[in-house]
Design an enzyme around this catalytic site. Structure first.
Site, PDB file in Angstrom:
ATOM      1  N   CYS A 102       0.832  -1.173   0.076  1.00 26.36           N
ATOM      2  CA  CYS A 102       0.068   0.138   0.192  1.00 26.36           C
ATOM      3  C   CYS A 102       0.820   1.238   0.071  1.00 26.36           C
ATOM      4  O   CYS A 102       1.873   1.280   0.808  1.00 26.36           O
ATOM      5  CB  CYS A 102      -1.061   0.053   1.264  1.00 26.36           C
ATOM      6  SG  CYS A 102      -1.337   1.437   1.876  1.00 26.36           S
ATOM      7  N   GLU A 103       0.690   2.164  -0.876  1.00 24.82           N
ATOM      8  CA  GLU A 103       1.491   3.356  -0.983  1.00 24.82           C
ATOM      9  C   GLU A 103       1.185   4.403   0.148  1.00 24.82           C
ATOM     10  O   GLU A 103       1.898   5.334   0.259  1.00 24.82           O
ATOM     11  CB  GLU A 103       1.227   3.945  -2.379  1.00 24.82           C
ATOM     12  CG  GLU A 103      -0.069   4.640  -2.552  1.00 24.82           C
ATOM     13  CD  GLU A 103      -0.296   5.384  -4.157  1.00 24.82           C
ATOM     14  OE1 GLU A 103      -0.896   6.190  -4.109  1.00 24.82           O
ATOM     15  OE2 GLU A 103       0.185   4.648  -4.935  1.00 24.82           O
ATOM     16  N   HIS A 104       0.210   3.985   1.060  1.00 27.73           N
ATOM     17  CA  HIS A 104      -0.137   4.879   1.974  1.00 27.73           C
ATOM     18  C   HIS A 104       0.559   4.678   3.253  1.00 27.73           C
ATOM     19  O   HIS A 104       0.765   5.360   4.239  1.00 27.73           O
ATOM     20  CB  HIS A 104      -1.846   5.162   2.205  1.00 27.73           C
ATOM     21  CG  HIS A 104      -2.289   5.649   1.050  1.00 27.73           C
ATOM     22  ND1 HIS A 104      -3.652   5.366   0.774  1.00 27.73           N
ATOM     23  CD2 HIS A 104      -2.151   6.521   0.011  1.00 27.73           C
ATOM     24  CE1 HIS A 104      -4.211   5.686  -0.536  1.00 27.73           C
ATOM     25  NE2 HIS A 104      -3.180   6.461  -0.710  1.00 27.73           N
ATOM     26  N   HIS A 105       0.862   3.225   3.669  1.00 28.76           N
ATOM     27  CA  HIS A 105       1.248   2.944   4.770  1.00 28.76           C
ATOM     28  C   HIS A 105       2.517   1.952   4.726  1.00 28.76           C
ATOM     29  O   HIS A 105       2.977   1.403   5.519  1.00 28.76           O
ATOM     30  CB  HIS A 105       0.383   2.164   5.716  1.00 28.76           C
ATOM     31  CG  HIS A 105      -0.869   3.135   5.957  1.00 28.76           C
ATOM     32  ND1 HIS A 105      -2.150   2.925   5.179  1.00 28.76           N
ATOM     33  CD2 HIS A 105      -1.334   4.036   6.785  1.00 28.76           C
ATOM     34  CE1 HIS A 105      -3.096   3.697   5.642  1.00 28.76           C
ATOM     35  NE2 HIS A 105      -2.465   4.686   6.565  1.00 28.76           N
TER      36      HIS A 105
ATOM     37  N   HIS B 269      -6.215  -5.978   2.798  1.00 25.47           N
ATOM     38  CA  HIS B 269      -4.953  -4.932   3.072  1.00 25.47           C
ATOM     39  C   HIS B 269      -4.899  -5.033   4.605  1.00 25.47           C
ATOM     40  O   HIS B 269      -5.692  -4.828   5.622  1.00 25.47           O
ATOM     41  CB  HIS B 269      -5.815  -3.611   2.648  1.00 25.47           C
ATOM     42  CG  HIS B 269      -6.004  -3.467   1.167  1.00 25.47           C
ATOM     43  ND1 HIS B 269      -5.310  -2.731   0.573  1.00 25.47           N
ATOM     44  CD2 HIS B 269      -7.013  -4.258   0.574  1.00 25.47           C
ATOM     45  CE1 HIS B 269      -5.717  -2.804  -0.776  1.00 25.47           C
ATOM     46  NE2 HIS B 269      -6.509  -3.706  -0.970  1.00 25.47           N
TER      47      HIS B 269
ATOM     48  N   CYS C  61      -2.994  -2.829   5.917  1.00 28.46           N
ATOM     49  CA  CYS C  61      -3.253  -1.516   6.827  1.00 28.46           C
ATOM     50  C   CYS C  61      -4.700  -1.177   7.333  1.00 28.46           C
ATOM     51  O   CYS C  61      -4.844  -0.271   8.247  1.00 28.46           O
ATOM     52  CB  CYS C  61      -3.181  -0.439   5.698  1.00 28.46           C
ATOM     53  SG  CYS C  61      -4.126  -0.511   4.222  1.00 28.46           S
TER      54      CYS C  61
ATOM     55  N   GLN D  34      -4.956  -0.464  -4.828  1.00 27.97           N
ATOM     56  CA  GLN D  34      -5.458  -1.649  -5.527  1.00 27.97           C
ATOM     57  C   GLN D  34      -6.270  -0.802  -6.796  1.00 27.97           C
ATOM     58  O   GLN D  34      -6.141  -1.554  -7.866  1.00 27.97           O
ATOM     59  CB  GLN D  34      -6.669  -2.197  -4.689  1.00 27.97           C
ATOM     60  CG  GLN D  34      -7.098  -3.624  -5.456  1.00 27.97           C
ATOM     61  CD  GLN D  34      -7.860  -4.307  -4.326  1.00 27.97           C
ATOM     62  OE1 GLN D  34      -7.549  -4.471  -3.080  1.00 27.97           O
ATOM     63  NE2 GLN D  34      -9.016  -4.907  -4.756  1.00 27.97           N
TER      64      GLN D  34
END
Length: 179
Positions: free
Chosen positions: A71-74, A140, A142, A112
């Protein structure tokens, strides 16, 4: 990258001299490099000329392709499976190349929704197919390990191009084949 992992380990309060952590920055850097190898590969390299002339004009489906991404956020993993279909238009793609295209994009920092679209667009570009369909189902970390901590949620995304978008019967056939 190894130095960055050393700093992260220090920042969480761990002792880099502890026996179990002595080589962890090196191992973590190696693992992260592997998990993001999609940045160092190209579509041409992955497809490797495995596109073949064919009279086939019926749906080709490759289902349950395992995928692992970050995940590019976490920077936490999401894990799932991908289903890809296309209707050939004079050319078919080598079977393993479909899975390699999935991996090419999954091995990058992702959301995703973007991953689904990238796979569909690439299969379309490479094959010139009359249509492409991609569905990804993933869990996910996250969402499971932090935040709302929902253990049983599954995210499903789809991208439909060409006849899969324009023809409900074609889309329904794909859906029935992946159930």
């Amino acid at each position: 990258m190894e130095k960055a992992f050393e700093e992260i380990i220090k920042q969480i309060g761990e002792d880099l001299e502890r026996d179990g952590l002595l080589d962890t920055p090196k191992r973590a850097a190696k693992a992260f490099k592997f998990l993001t190898e999609g940045y160092r590969r190209s579509v041409d390299e992955v497809v490797n000329d495995a596109l073949f002339e064919s009279d086939a004009n019926e749906m080709v489906v490759v289902s349950d392709i395992e995928l692992y991404s970050l995940c590019e956020h976490h920077l936490l993993p999401f894990i799932g499976k991908c289903h890809v279909a296309y209707i050939p238009n004079g050319k078919v793609l080598g079977l393993s190349k479909v899975a390699r295209i999935v991996d090419l994009y999954a091995r990058r920092l992702q959301i995703q929704e973007g991953l689904t679209t990238q796979i569909a667009d690439t299969v379309q570009q490479v094959t010139g197919a009359e249509g492409v369909a991609v569905i990804i189902e993933a869990r996910h970390m996250c969402m499971m390990m932090r935040g709302v901590q929902k253990q049983n949620s599954v995210m499903r995304t789809s991208a439909m191009l060409g006849v899969f978008k324009d023809n409900a019967a074609t889309r329904a056939e794909f859906m029935s084949l992946i159930k």
